[in-house]
Design a protein around this motif. Structure first.
Motif, short mmCIF file in Angstrom:
data_model
loop_
_atom_site.label_atom_id
_atom_site.label_comp_id
_atom_site.label_asym_id
_atom_site.label_seq_id
_atom_site.Cartn_x
_atom_site.Cartn_y
_atom_site.Cartn_z
N GLY A 74 8.28 -11.15 1.55
CA GLY A 74 9.00 -12.39 1.82
C GLY A 74 10.41 -12.16 2.32
O GLY A 74 11.31 -12.97 2.05
N VAL A 75 10.66 -11.07 3.08
CA VAL A 75 11.99 -10.79 3.62
C VAL A 75 11.95 -11.03 5.12
O VAL A 75 10.90 -10.99 5.75
N ARG A 76 13.14 -11.27 5.69
CA ARG A 76 13.21 -11.60 7.11
C ARG A 76 13.99 -10.57 7.93
O ARG A 76 14.04 -10.69 9.15
N SER A 77 14.62 -9.64 7.27
CA SER A 77 15.44 -8.67 8.01
C SER A 77 15.39 -7.32 7.31
O SER A 77 15.02 -7.21 6.14
N ARG A 78 15.82 -6.29 8.05
CA ARG A 78 15.91 -4.96 7.47
C ARG A 78 16.96 -4.91 6.36
O ARG A 78 16.82 -4.14 5.40
N LEU A 79 18.01 -5.69 6.50
CA LEU A 79 19.04 -5.72 5.47
C LEU A 79 18.46 -6.25 4.15
O LEU A 79 18.72 -5.68 3.07
N GLU A 80 17.70 -7.33 4.22
CA GLU A 80 17.07 -7.85 3.01
C GLU A 80 16.10 -6.82 2.42
O GLU A 80 16.02 -6.66 1.20
N LEU A 81 15.37 -6.13 3.28
CA LEU A 81 14.44 -5.11 2.81
C LEU A 81 15.20 -3.99 2.09
O LEU A 81 14.79 -3.54 1.01
N ALA A 82 16.31 -3.54 2.68
CA ALA A 82 17.09 -2.47 2.06
C ALA A 82 17.61 -2.90 0.70
O ALA A 82 17.61 -2.12 -0.27
N ARG A 83 18.04 -4.17 0.62
CA ARG A 83 18.56 -4.66 -0.67
C ARG A 83 17.45 -4.69 -1.72
O ARG A 83 17.66 -4.26 -2.87
N THR A 123 0.86 -1.19 0.00
CA THR A 123 0.00 0.00 0.00
C THR A 123 0.90 1.24 0.00
O THR A 123 2.09 1.16 0.32
N PRO A 124 0.34 2.42 -0.33
CA PRO A 124 1.18 3.63 -0.31
C PRO A 124 1.86 3.87 1.03
O PRO A 124 3.03 4.23 1.08
N GLN A 125 1.13 3.66 2.15
CA GLN A 125 1.75 3.88 3.46
C GLN A 125 2.84 2.86 3.73
O GLN A 125 3.91 3.20 4.26
N GLN A 126 2.62 1.60 3.34
CA GLN A 126 3.65 0.58 3.53
C GLN A 126 4.89 0.90 2.70
O GLN A 126 6.03 0.69 3.15
N LEU A 127 4.68 1.41 1.49
CA LEU A 127 5.81 1.74 0.62
C LEU A 127 6.66 2.86 1.23
O LEU A 127 7.89 2.81 1.21
N ARG A 128 5.99 3.85 1.80
CA ARG A 128 6.73 4.96 2.43
C ARG A 128 7.53 4.44 3.62
O ARG A 128 8.70 4.82 3.81
N ILE A 129 6.95 3.57 4.42
CA ILE A 129 7.66 3.01 5.58
C ILE A 129 8.84 2.15 5.11
O ILE A 129 9.95 2.23 5.64
N ALA A 130 8.62 1.34 4.07
CA ALA A 130 9.68 0.47 3.56
C ALA A 130 10.87 1.29 3.07
O ALA A 130 12.04 0.94 3.33
N ARG A 131 10.60 2.37 2.37
CA ARG A 131 11.70 3.20 1.86
C ARG A 131 12.50 3.84 2.99
O ARG A 131 13.72 3.90 2.95
N LYS A 162 3.55 -6.25 7.98
CA LYS A 162 2.87 -6.49 6.71
C LYS A 162 3.83 -6.42 5.54
O LYS A 162 3.73 -7.19 4.58
N VAL A 163 4.75 -5.46 5.59
CA VAL A 163 5.75 -5.31 4.52
C VAL A 163 6.61 -6.57 4.44
O VAL A 163 6.84 -7.12 3.35
N PHE A 164 7.12 -7.05 5.58
CA PHE A 164 7.97 -8.23 5.58
C PHE A 164 7.23 -9.43 5.00
O PHE A 164 7.78 -10.21 4.20
N ALA A 165 5.94 -9.56 5.39
CA ALA A 165 5.17 -10.70 4.90
C ALA A 165 4.90 -10.59 3.41
O ALA A 165 5.01 -11.58 2.66
N ALA A 166 4.57 -9.39 2.92
CA ALA A 166 4.25 -9.21 1.50
C ALA A 166 5.46 -9.43 0.61
O ALA A 166 5.35 -9.96 -0.51
#
Length: 943
Positions: A904-913, A862-870, A898-902
């Motif tokens: 499929g990442v398990r850590s902030r490092l994976e999310l950043a990548r 979602t837009p809010q999830q995308l802002r948090i992920a960035r 929700k971001v991690f589940a959508a």
């Protein structure tokens, strides 16, 4: 020789980063495929050193050094050479180094070049050749990729000198060595080797000339010559004419050279390659032009400045004097009085003083009606000083030469001339003038604390004989204290002076212009002091008078004062006008030293008006001209402006690069103003990229009260950024502490945006029942002041506030207005914030040039999830994200799960990548779309 200094081998290659990158690329590729490169540069620039560096750096296989061989009649064919190299590369790749390939005989060069062209990429052979470019590169090498070597930049040459001498050279000796070497490493080494340890440390006078025939011949690799007496005379005549050249290329008029040669050799014939008429180019029937020369239109020049100097210095003294005499005779009566007198002075016998010739030269150089550049006048004054016996007059003429060299944008030439002007017997007026020039040199390219002291000394020395010049020196000293951020020193320098009174103009001065300049200096001093004392009501009248007085002037110095006064008053239109007129006047007069400062004021005016792209254009040109004129301090200010302009764009690397370069010079030279501007730029980039904590930390050091507060002329400008960052970081009390001072600043009216920014700051800190009205008031004030960027920032903050108050329709209107404003002024990083806010409202604004949809799996958010992920991908903590978005940490925790589940990442490092990969893909798509749009525009195709 006067004794020699043992020169230790330099421990590293200085400069040459671009050339080493090209060599490294070839070396790194050799294990996979072959390559070839040609290094070209004039003698002494370090071709051999770079070949040796490449040989030491190559680790993948053997290195072969190829020479022409002892038997000049025995040549390998290209095929034989290729077979030999391929055999050597069977087991491992091979690097083949061929130094001075131009020295091979013609058949051998032909076969070598043919072998280079026939090398296949599969051969795993790297062929690295070097040739001297003091002559035309042979046609056999024309098809090879070339890496050119240029003279070292001043900073690199200085580092090499310190490396060679362990830093023991006295400052004045160091400056003269660098000026004489002109960036040529071999010449610098030869000059150091010539000096005794006592001379190097300044304990004994330097030999004169410092770069004599032996030193130049050593650096050039021998004495250049021609194939015939005619050719040798042509080389010497062009070299001698270049001694009095008006331009930086030391070129010569072909017609003048022909005329001088006819006087030198009245025998029939035209001489080599000149032809019967200067406008017709080379005569096909004449002897070919020597390879060291280039004929371009009607101008002749040497391919190598070092070779030109060597030809002139190594010629027999009587022949050199005869050539100068012939040139003087050819110039007489042709409207080139100063050049003719210079050549006449060089035709004199012996080094003895020649008072009559010196007086004529100095008088002609001082005559403004005589057409001549600042460079040529500097040469004439210096020659007049050499021919002057009286110490005081000699010091006066060296000082005049230094002034002209500074105006020509050549501080490296001015410094040795000022050192030569030191004479305790000289009158105070002469010593004061020299100290004024020394201080101005340091103000633009040295520690500003030293400049301040030199300018104060100049003011005291000039006070009795030239009060107007003393006042100008004192105001320049205040400029130095201003640049250093030393408010007490600035106020002390601007201490009240006696009332301005009409004075008899000094002989030779323009009376009305001099009086107008004195009045401008007086009013600027009074207004500047009132402003710094906080008496804002008393500053406006005198500073306004400076602006008005300059409307009828055409002197660049006065126009620069007008632009500075207008900036202090916040009159950006007057500042732009004054800066533009100063720029035009400086260019028209050939005052290269004043062009970077005019561009600096223009860039500041555009920046204050919110026109960042125009500010960037002026600062880019200003940076180029400042570096060309040897003004590192001015260059640091231009880099700070470039950092501020880039801070609103999507260019974090550009911000970091300009900030680092500005701070490097600022810290070494005490430039507090440039440092504060650069730090503000870094903080504003943080704020634009959603990092309020980092921004608040940086800006707190600049704006919060206390002894560590930033430059007194900059911190007020940074207050609105700090308040925004502090509120987002939860530091409301810190934000409130600076608003009282900022309110006083806004009331003064020196910053057209300040009133609107103050209302915005109050809105950020106000309770909900008052914030709405304050935001609207701020937008009304922006409408009065103009400026897209600041208005868009207020609209963005208002839109965010409305969204958090669940007023989506109003929020969407404000955010859409903010997005349009940011896009119009090129504020890409802030436009991204506006788009994110609109997405959070359910809108989907399309990024300019972006493809449809969001790349990869980020489209599932979602837009809010995308802002948090960035923000999390950029390293923000959950609390920092919550404060930035105006939500609770529990909301951030919920969305992040929700971001991690959508994804499929398990850590902030994976999310950043994953976020980084997605954004790079989006950038690539945007670039592809931009190229496609450019192609359609070029071809007329319709999408």
């Amino acid at each position: 020789m006067t004794g020699q200094t043992t020169v230790r081998t330099a421990v590293r290659v200085h400069g040459r980063s671009a050339q080493r990158r090209a060599l490294r690329a070839m070396l790194d590729a050799l294990p996979a495929h072959g390559g070839r490169l040609l290094l070209a540069g004039e003698p002494g620039l370090g071709r051999t050193t770079l070949l040796q560096w490449a040989a030491r750096s190559f680790r993948a296989g053997p290195v072969l050094h190829l020479g022409p061989g002892p038997d000049a009649n025995a040549h390998l064919t290209a095929g034989q050479l290729l077979d030999t190299l391929r055999a050597a590369a069977v087991a491992a790749p091979v690097l083949v180094c061929v130094d001075d390939a131009h020295r091979w005989d013609a058949p051998a060069r032909t076969e070598l070049a043919r072998a280079a062209r026939l090398l296949s990429t599969a051969d795993r052979v790297g062929l690295l050749l070097s040739v001297a470019s003091d002559r035309a590169v042979g046609p056999e090498f024309a098809r090879l990729p070339v890496v050119h070597l240029d003279p070292l930049a001043p900073a690199r040459a200085a580092a090499l000198l310190d490396d060679l001498t362990d830093g023991v050279a006295a400052p004045a000796v160091r400056e003269q060595l660098l000026a004489e070497a002109e960036g040529n490493p071999a010449l610098l080494v030869a000059l150091v080797r010539r000096l005794s340890p006592a001379e190097l440390r300044g304990h004994r006078p330097l030999p004169s000339p410092l770069a004599d025939a032996g030193v130049l011949a050593e650096a050039a690799g021998g004495v250049p010559t021609g194939p015939s007496a005619h050719a040798r005379d042509l080389l010497l005549t062009v070299a001698a004419a270049g001694e009095a050249s008006d331009g930086s290329d030391a070129d010569a008029d072909a017609g003048l050279v022909r005329d001088a040669l006819r006087r030198l050799r009245p025998a029939p014939g035209h001489g080599p390659g000149l032809g019967p008429d200067p406008g017709l180019g080379p005569d096909p029937g004449a002897e070919p032009l020597p390879g060291q020369l280039v004929l371009a239109g009607d101008r002749l020049r040497f391919r190598s400045p070092l070779v030109r100097r060597t030809v002139h210095a190594t010629a027999a003294a009587d022949r050199r004097r005869a050539v100068h005499r012939a040139l003087a005779d050819a110039l007489d009566g042709g409207g080139h009085r100063l050049t003719a007198l210079l050549h006449r002075s060089w035709s004199l016998d012996g080094p003895a003083p020649a008072p009559a010739s010196a007086d004529r030269l100095a008088a002609t150089a001082a005559d403004g009606a005589v057409p001549a550049s600042h460079r040529l006048r500097a040469t004439a004054y210096a020659r007049a000083a050499e021919l002057t016996a009286d110490g005081a007059r000699r010091a006066e003429r060296y000082t005049a030469a230094a002034e002209q060299a500074l105006l020509a944008g050549r501080p490296e030439r001015a410094r040795p001339l000022l050192a030569a002007a030191r004479d305790r017997a000289a009158p105070d007026a002469v010593r004061g003038r020299a100290e004024l020039l020394r201080g101005m040199t340091e103000l633009r390219d040295g520690p500003v604390g030293d400049a301040h002291q030199s300018l104060l000394l100049a003011a005291s020395l000039l006070a009795a004989d030239d009060p107007a010049e003393a006042a100008a020196a004192a105001l320049a000293a205040a400029d130095a204290a201003w640049a250093a951020g030393d408010l007490p020193a600035c106020l002390a320098t601007l201490a009240p002076e006696p009332p301005l009174r009409a004075e008899h103009p000094s002989p030779g001065s323009d009376g009305p212009a001099a009086a107008r300049t004195a009045a401008v200096v007086h009013d600027h001093r009074v207004g500047m002091r009132a402003l710094l004392e906080g008496r804002l009501d008393r500053a406006g009248a005198p500073l306004g008078q400076v602006v008005r007085r300059s409307r009828t002037g055409d002197r660049p110095e006065t126009l620069l004062r007008s632009a500075a006064a207008a900036l202090l008053l916040g009159d950006v239109d007057a500042a732009r006008s004054g800066g533009a007129r100063a720029l035009a006047a400086a260019r028209q007069l050939g005052s290269d030293a004043l062009v970077p400062q005019a561009l600096e004021y223009l860039a500041y005016a555009e920046l204050r008006a919110g026109r960042h792209p125009q500010a960037r254009t002026h600062a880019e040109e200003g940076l180029r001209t400042a570096l060309r004129a040897g003004q590192r301090n001015t260059a640091a200010h231009h880099r700070a402006v470039l950092a501020l302009a880039a801070s609103i764009e999507e260019e974090p690397d550009a911000v970091a690069r300009h900030v680092a370069a500005a701070l490097d010079t600022a810290r070494r030279h005490g430039l507090a103003q440039a440092a504060a501007l650069a730090q503000w730029a870094a903080a504003r980039a943080d704020l634009g990229r959603g990092r309020p904590f980092d921004a608040a930390d940086r800006l707190g050091l600049l704006v919060l009260p206390g002894p560590g507060r930033g430059h007194f002329a900059v911190w007020r400008l940074a207050v609105p950024c700090f308040v925004e960052a502090a509120v987002l970081a939860g530091r409301d009390e810190d934000a409130r502490r600076v608003l009282t001072d900022f309110a006083d600043w806004a009331a003064f009216g020196a910053d057209p945006q300040a009133a609107a920014q103050l209302a915005r700051c109050h809105a950020l800190l106000a309770p909900a029942e008052h914030a709405d009205a304050l935001y609207r008031h701020a937008l009304d004030r922006h409408d009065e002041a103009g400026g897209d960027f600041e208005r868009a920032r207020t609209a963005l903050l208002y839109g965010k506030w409305l969204r958090r108050r669940r007023r989506p329709r109003e929020a969407r209107g404000r955010l859409g207005t903010a997005l349009a404003g940011f896009e119009r002024c090129g504020a890409g990083v802030w436009a991204a914030q506006a788009r994110d806010e609109l997405r959070a409202l359910g809108a989907a604004p399309r990024s300019p040039g972006a493809g449809a949809g969001t790349p990869s799996r980020l489209g599932r958010l979602t837009p809010q999830q995308l802002r948090i992920a960035r923000q999390v991908a950029e390293g923000a903590t959950n609390r920092e994200v919550a404060l930035t978005l105006g939500v609770s940490t529990r909301t951030v925790d919920y969305h992040l799960r929700k971001v991690f589940a959508a994804l499929g990442v398990r850590s902030r490092l994976e999310l950043a990548r994953m976020v980084g990969q997605a954004e790079r893909a989006q950038e690539a798509q945007a670039a592809q779309d931009a190229r496609r749009a450019g192609h359609q525009e070029k071809t007329g195709a319709q999408p």
